[in-house]
Motif scaffolding. Structure first.
Motif, PDB file in Angstrom:
ATOM      1  N   ALA A 175       0.829  -1.206   0.000  1.00 30.25           N
ATOM      2  CA  ALA A 175       0.000   0.000   0.000  1.00 30.25           C
ATOM      3  C   ALA A 175       0.865   1.259   0.000  1.00 30.25           C
ATOM      4  O   ALA A 175       0.562   2.239  -0.699  1.00 30.25           O
ATOM      5  CB  ALA A 175      -0.931  -0.005   1.212  1.00 30.25           C
ATOM      6  N   ALA A 176       1.946   1.237   0.763  1.00 27.05           N
ATOM      7  CA  ALA A 176       2.858   2.388   0.788  1.00 27.05           C
ATOM      8  C   ALA A 176       3.516   2.579  -0.570  1.00 27.05           C
ATOM      9  O   ALA A 176       3.675   3.722  -1.049  1.00 27.05           O
ATOM     10  CB  ALA A 176       3.903   2.204   1.878  1.00 27.05           C
ATOM     11  N   VAL A 199       2.293   1.721  -3.552  1.00 28.23           N
ATOM     12  CA  VAL A 199       1.284   2.254  -4.473  1.00 28.23           C
ATOM     13  C   VAL A 199       1.067   3.736  -4.205  1.00 28.23           C
ATOM     14  O   VAL A 199       0.974   4.550  -5.136  1.00 28.23           O
ATOM     15  CB  VAL A 199      -0.034   1.453  -4.342  1.00 28.23           C
ATOM     16  N   LEU A 200       1.007   4.109  -2.954  1.00 26.70           N
ATOM     17  CA  LEU A 200       0.816   5.512  -2.598  1.00 26.70           C
ATOM     18  C   LEU A 200       1.989   6.369  -3.079  1.00 26.70           C
ATOM     19  O   LEU A 200       1.785   7.468  -3.621  1.00 26.70           O
ATOM     20  CB  LEU A 200       0.650   5.656  -1.084  1.00 26.70           C
ATOM     21  N   ILE A 201       3.198   5.878  -2.928  1.00 30.81           N
ATOM     22  CA  ILE A 201       4.376   6.627  -3.392  1.00 30.81           C
ATOM     23  C   ILE A 201       4.359   6.767  -4.915  1.00 30.81           C
ATOM     24  O   ILE A 201       4.658   7.839  -5.455  1.00 30.81           O
ATOM     25  CB  ILE A 201       5.664   5.938  -2.902  1.00 30.81           C
ATOM     26  N   ILE A 238       1.724   6.815  -6.848  1.00 32.94           N
ATOM     27  CA  ILE A 238       0.686   7.788  -7.190  1.00 32.94           C
ATOM     28  C   ILE A 238       1.176   9.213  -6.938  1.00 32.94           C
ATOM     29  O   ILE A 238       0.967  10.104  -7.760  1.00 32.94           O
ATOM     30  CB  ILE A 238      -0.604   7.498  -6.391  1.00 32.94           C
ATOM     31  N   LEU A 239       1.857   9.433  -5.803  1.00 31.72           N
ATOM     32  CA  LEU A 239       2.369  10.770  -5.495  1.00 31.72           C
ATOM     33  C   LEU A 239       3.440  11.209  -6.489  1.00 31.72           C
ATOM     34  O   LEU A 239       3.472  12.367  -6.913  1.00 31.72           O
ATOM     35  CB  LEU A 239       2.907  10.816  -4.067  1.00 31.72           C
TER      36      LEU A 239
END
Length: 128
Positions: free
Chosen positions: A111-112, A114-116, A118-119
């Protein structure tokens, strides 16, 4: 006049050469605090008042940065449990708290990631 100055300089230099100073120091015993072997039998209300430095003294082991951060997070979790059960000991808390399995850590890491991604994708948007 020059002879007096020469005599004074010789006297001062002889004092400087023959002046011996011996160092004296007192030896103080080490820490008088002994490592408490049964810290797990402390009540949670007493345990959460300990600082990381105090806990290091109690256990007799110096904690690194990761352990100090983990210690403070554990104290925060203990505060929440303390509201439900004020008479709980540290040993009971350790027995009741389950550790997160490897699957949860893999899920959190994914999850981290994927979040990175996206950012980073939002920061490097070529259509601006």
């Amino acid at each position: 006049m020059k002879t007096y100055i020469l005599a004074i300089l010789l006297c001062l230099s002889s004092f400087a050469i023959t002046n011996n100073a011996n160092a004296i120091s007192k030896i103080y015993p080490g820490s008088t605090a002994t490592a408490i072997k049964d810290w797990k039998n402390l009540k949670l209300s007493e345990f959460i008042t300990l600082s990381a430095k105090d806990f290091s003294k109690v256990t007799g082991k110096k904690m690194n940065l990761r352990e100090r951060i983990s210690f403070s997070i554990t104290k925060q979790r203990m505060k929440h449990v303390l509201k439900k059960n004020p008479n709980m000991t540290v040993n009971e808390y350790i027995a009741s708290s389950g550790k997160m399995g490897k699957g949860w850590w893999i899920l959190i890491g994914a999850a981290a990631a994927v979040l990175i991604i996206i950012l980073i994708g939002a920061a490097v948007n070529p259509y601006k």
